[in-house]
Structure formats: structure tokens, C-alpha cells
Design a protein around this motif. Structure first.
Motif, PDB file in Angstrom:
ATOM      1  N   PRO A 215     -67.505 -24.199  12.046  1.00 48.22           N
ATOM      2  CA  PRO A 215     -68.420 -23.449  11.174  1.00 48.22           C
ATOM      3  C   PRO A 215     -67.990 -23.400   9.718  1.00 48.22           C
ATOM      4  N   GLY A 216     -66.688 -23.609   9.461  1.00 47.24           N
ATOM      5  CA  GLY A 216     -66.160 -23.437   8.112  1.00 47.24           C
ATOM      6  C   GLY A 216     -65.220 -22.249   8.077  1.00 47.24           C
ATOM      7  N   GLY A 217     -64.567 -22.066   6.962  1.00 44.79           N
ATOM      8  CA  GLY A 217     -63.679 -20.926   6.799  1.00 44.79           C
ATOM      9  C   GLY A 217     -64.447 -19.733   6.277  1.00 44.79           C
ATOM     10  N   ILE A 218     -64.620 -18.736   7.134  1.00 48.82           N
ATOM     11  CA  ILE A 218     -65.390 -17.549   6.764  1.00 48.82           C
ATOM     12  C   ILE A 218     -64.523 -16.322   6.989  1.00 48.82           C
ATOM     13  N   VAL A 219     -64.505 -15.412   6.044  1.00 45.79           N
ATOM     14  CA  VAL A 219     -63.717 -14.190   6.194  1.00 45.79           C
ATOM     15  C   VAL A 219     -64.493 -13.222   7.087  1.00 45.79           C
ATOM     16  N   THR A 220     -64.059 -13.115   8.333  1.00 48.28           N
ATOM     17  CA  THR A 220     -64.680 -12.210   9.303  1.00 48.28           C
ATOM     18  C   THR A 220     -63.570 -11.420   9.978  1.00 48.28           C
ATOM     19  N   GLY A 221     -63.939 -10.695  11.040  1.00 45.37           N
ATOM     20  CA  GLY A 221     -62.955  -9.935  11.794  1.00 45.37           C
ATOM     21  C   GLY A 221     -61.884 -10.796  12.427  1.00 45.37           C
ATOM     22  N   LEU A 222     -62.110 -12.118  12.492  1.00 42.95           N
ATOM     23  CA  LEU A 222     -61.107 -13.009  13.069  1.00 42.95           C
ATOM     24  C   LEU A 222     -59.775 -12.961  12.325  1.00 42.95           C
ATOM     25  N   VAL A 223     -59.810 -12.598  11.048  1.00 44.96           N
ATOM     26  CA  VAL A 223     -58.573 -12.627  10.256  1.00 44.96           C
ATOM     27  C   VAL A 223     -57.700 -11.393  10.492  1.00 44.96           C
ATOM     28  N   ARG A 224     -58.117 -10.510  11.401  1.00 46.86           N
ATOM     29  CA  ARG A 224     -57.398  -9.234  11.545  1.00 46.86           C
ATOM     30  C   ARG A 224     -55.957  -9.397  12.003  1.00 46.86           C
ATOM     31  N   HIS A 225     -55.634 -10.527  12.635  1.00 47.01           N
ATOM     32  CA  HIS A 225     -54.257 -10.735  13.088  1.00 47.01           C
ATOM     33  C   HIS A 225     -53.413 -11.508  12.074  1.00 47.01           C
ATOM     34  N   MET A 226     -54.014 -11.882  10.944  1.00 53.08           N
ATOM     35  CA  MET A 226     -53.259 -12.596   9.916  1.00 53.08           C
ATOM     36  C   MET A 226     -52.459 -11.616   9.064  1.00 53.08           C
ATOM     37  N   SER A 227     -51.245 -12.001   8.709  1.00 57.47           N
ATOM     38  CA  SER A 227     -50.445 -11.176   7.808  1.00 57.47           C
ATOM     39  C   SER A 227     -50.983 -11.326   6.389  1.00 57.47           C
ATOM     40  N   GLN A 228     -50.583 -10.404   5.525  1.00 63.57           N
ATOM     41  CA  GLN A 228     -51.014 -10.501   4.129  1.00 63.57           C
ATOM     42  C   GLN A 228     -50.508 -11.788   3.495  1.00 63.57           C
ATOM     43  N   ALA A 229     -49.301 -12.191   3.862  1.00 62.43           N
ATOM     44  CA  ALA A 229     -48.749 -13.439   3.325  1.00 62.43           C
ATOM     45  C   ALA A 229     -49.583 -14.646   3.762  1.00 62.43           C
ATOM     46  N   GLN A 230     -50.035 -14.629   5.008  1.00 60.31           N
ATOM     47  CA  GLN A 230     -50.875 -15.728   5.492  1.00 60.31           C
ATOM     48  C   GLN A 230     -52.223 -15.743   4.791  1.00 60.31           C
ATOM     49  N   ILE A 231     -52.791 -14.564   4.576  1.00 55.72           N
ATOM     50  CA  ILE A 231     -54.069 -14.484   3.868  1.00 55.72           C
ATOM     51  C   ILE A 231     -53.915 -14.983   2.436  1.00 55.72           C
ATOM     52  N   ASP A 232     -52.821 -14.574   1.788  1.00 54.39           N
ATOM     53  CA  ASP A 232     -52.576 -15.027   0.412  1.00 54.39           C
ATOM     54  C   ASP A 232     -52.403 -16.540   0.358  1.00 54.39           C
TER      55      ASP A 232
END
Length: 324
Positions: A215-232
Motif C-alpha cells: 500500500p505504501g508507507g502510511i503513518v497509522t496505528g501500525l507504527v505504535r511498536h516503533m521506537s522514537q529513534a526508528q520513527i526518526d
């Protein structure tokens, strides 16, 4: 003959939305099931199908959350189901089969990404269980209705995350190897793509075709397990914490993220086709190797028919579900 893993000139692209893709499509009288249809791109997928007149059933684990998320989309049928609970999958399928004679579209959209190690009711690793095995069981249980639709399509939500790992057939549930949440995620997304390859090879003789979708990279609830460093590091949010939208580089809105699913489920251009991995509202091009560094395209591990057949057999063994 298998469909070639190569673009066909869809007329759409990375920035296309589900609303644009569904324009001119009439789904009146059609029955659709969308797992995970009450969050993220699932909501936009449901919205598109309902706008075209389809009857849409959304299996839900959290009824209150689903009712809130879908409150502005009238007529959606909500049914209890948990992909980590095999008995609830069977109960949902029984209710759908009792309520309708045929199922025209099944979208296996729900999923989880990179959580800490946990297991389903059978003891299977949660990402392999929720993303693949639960949907495998659901599809098998709904098979009679899919066959009766005379042209059904099944869409499996994969991801370019398949680049992270293939299937470890010796230890798919991390019983002996060390658990890595991203390797487990990659394995489950490769499984989603291989599922579509295998299902299409079986289903095409019965008028049922299958596709897998990035689908592409979309910011949804799926990112809830990512650390802040991973998100950055992923550069998906700007300095104000807002999602960065850049469809050409895989960063999309939920409406854009739902577009490829809707295209695969409804496009007349895909009539007579199936078993392919799609992205950006197009059949993705095949990459030459599993270690390719390209963001776009699909790696051989996710389209290998031998691996697909092997995974199908393993899935039958692990779930007890099969297509008759």
C-alpha cells in the motif's frame, strides 16, 4: 498461464486515491469482507467500496473502536473476530456464509508490525499468525462463497517490508531462533505475497483470482511498536510530528494507501489476471535479486511459486484449514 510480474499501464499512479480508482465502478449487489477495516487504510478501503454500492462486512476485535472509526460510513456490517483466535475466525466465517450466498471481494487487510514477541491461542508467533495464518484460515473457511461469486478477487496486504526476510520453513514461529520483530514482520509480509501466488494458482480454475499489495508507507496505528529513534530514522514525520506526504517516494496518505487495494479488487484491466504483487496502482516490476536495495518492485522471494506451494502446505498443517 501466470500473469507476468510487469506493469500493464493502469492509468493510475503513486498519488492516486481510492476515490479516484473506484470512480465509474458499480458494486451494487456485491458482497465484500475487509479485515482491519476500521483503522488506517482499512477505513478508506471500506469507504471506497461502500461509495460504489457494495455490502461491506468488517470483522472487528474492538467493537467500540470500530463503531467510532466508521460512524460516518453508513451501512457497514460489523462482526466480532480476532485473527489470533482460530475459533473466532470460524465463527465469523459461519455467520458470513449463513448471511450471503456469494462473496465477491475479500481484502485481508488487518495486520500488526514489529511488536514484542507474543503468541496466538495456538502458540504461533503473533505476526505470522495475525498477518498470514489467520487470514489463510479465514480465506479457506470463506472459500465456498468465493467460488460461488463467479469472478471473486482476494487481496492480501503485503509490504515492501518483504525485503527484510523470506520464510524460515524450519522455524517460522521463532521457537528455536532468536526473535527479531522486523525479521518476523518481513517473514509475514513475504508470506502474504506468496499466499496470493498459491491461492491464485488454485483459484483461477474456479474463477477466483488473488493479488498481493504494497500500500505504501502510511503513518497509522501500525507504527505504535516503533521506537522514537526508528520513527526518526524512517523520516516519516516532519519536525512538528506531522506525516510527510511524498507518494513518489512511498510516503502516502491513507486515501492514497488504500488505492492499490481498491484497484486490484475492482479494475477491469486485471480481468483474467492474478497471482501478482502490486504497488502504486500497478503490477510491480520484478527485481533481479532478494538483496536488491531498490524501494520499488518485488523481490524473487515473494513471487516464487515453489516457496508459495511449500508455504501453502505448511499453513494447512498449522491451521488445519484447507480448500476443498
Amino acid at each position: 498461464m501466470p500473469t507476468l510480474q510487469a506493469p500493464i499501464g493502469s492509468g493510475f499512479g503513486p498519488a492516486s486515491t481510492a476515490a479516484e480508482v473506484i470512480t465509474g465502478i458499480d458494486l451494487t449487489g456485491k458482497n465484500v469482507v475487509v479485515t482491519g477495516g476500521y483503522s488506517g487504510i482499512g477505513v478508506e478501503t471500506v469507504r471506497a467500496f461502500r461509495s460504489a454500492g457494495a455490502t461491506v462486512v468488517v470483522p472487528v476485535r474492538d467493537m467500540a473502536k470500530a463503531q467510532e472509526a466508521l460512524r460516518d460510513i453508513p451501512g457497514v456490517v460489523l462482526e466480532d473476530m480476532d485473527l489470533l483466535d482460530p475459533a473466532s475466525i470460524d465463527r465469523l466465517a459461519e455467520r458470513v456464509l449463513a448471511a450471503t450466498d456469494s462473496l465477491d471481494i475479500l481484502v485481508n487487510n488487518a495486520g500488526v508490525m514489529a511488536p514484542p514477541l507474543s503468541r496466538d491461542a495456538r502458540g504461533y508467533e503473533s505476526q505470522f499468525a495475525a498477518n498470514h495464518l489467520g487470514h489463510f484460515q479465514l480465506t479457506c473457511r470463506l472459500w465456498p462463497a468465493l467460488r460461488r461469486a463467479s469472478g471473486a478477487r482476494v487481496i492480501a496486504l503485503s509490504s515492501y517490508g518483504h525485503r527484510r526476510a523470506g520464510i524460515d520453513f524450519h522455524d517460522p514461529n521463532f521457537e528455536t531462533r532468536e526473535y527479531d520483530p522486523w525479521i518476523a514482520y518481513g517473514q509475514s509480509k513475504t508470506a502474504n505475497a506468496l499466499f496470493a501466488v498459491a491461492l491464485d494458482s488454485i483459484g483461477q480454475h474456479h474463477g477466483v483470482r488473488a493479488f498481493s499489495v504494497h500500500p505504501g508507507g502510511i503513518v497509522t496505528g501500525l507504527v505504535r511498536h516503533m521506537s522514537q529513534a526508528q520513527i526518526d530514522a524512517s523520516e516519516i514525520l516532519d519536525k512538528e510530528g506531522r506525516p510527510i506526504i511524498d507518494p513518489q517516494n512511498n510516503k502516502k496518505t491513507p486515501q492514497q494507501g488504500a488505492a492499490t487495494t481498491v484497484w486490484c479488487a475492482t479494475s477491469p484491466k486485471l480481468d483474467g489476471m492474478g497471482g501478482v504483487y502490486c504497488a502504486d496502482c500497478e503490477i510491480a516490476r520484478a527485481l533481479p535479486s532478494d538483496d536488491s536495495t531498490e524501494m520499488h518492485g518485488v523481490r524473487p522471494r515473494a513471487t516464487d511459486p515453489v516457496a508459495a506451494g511449500r508455504l501453502w502446505q505448511l499453513s494447512e498443517q498449522l491451521t488445519g484449514a484447507r480448500i476443498d
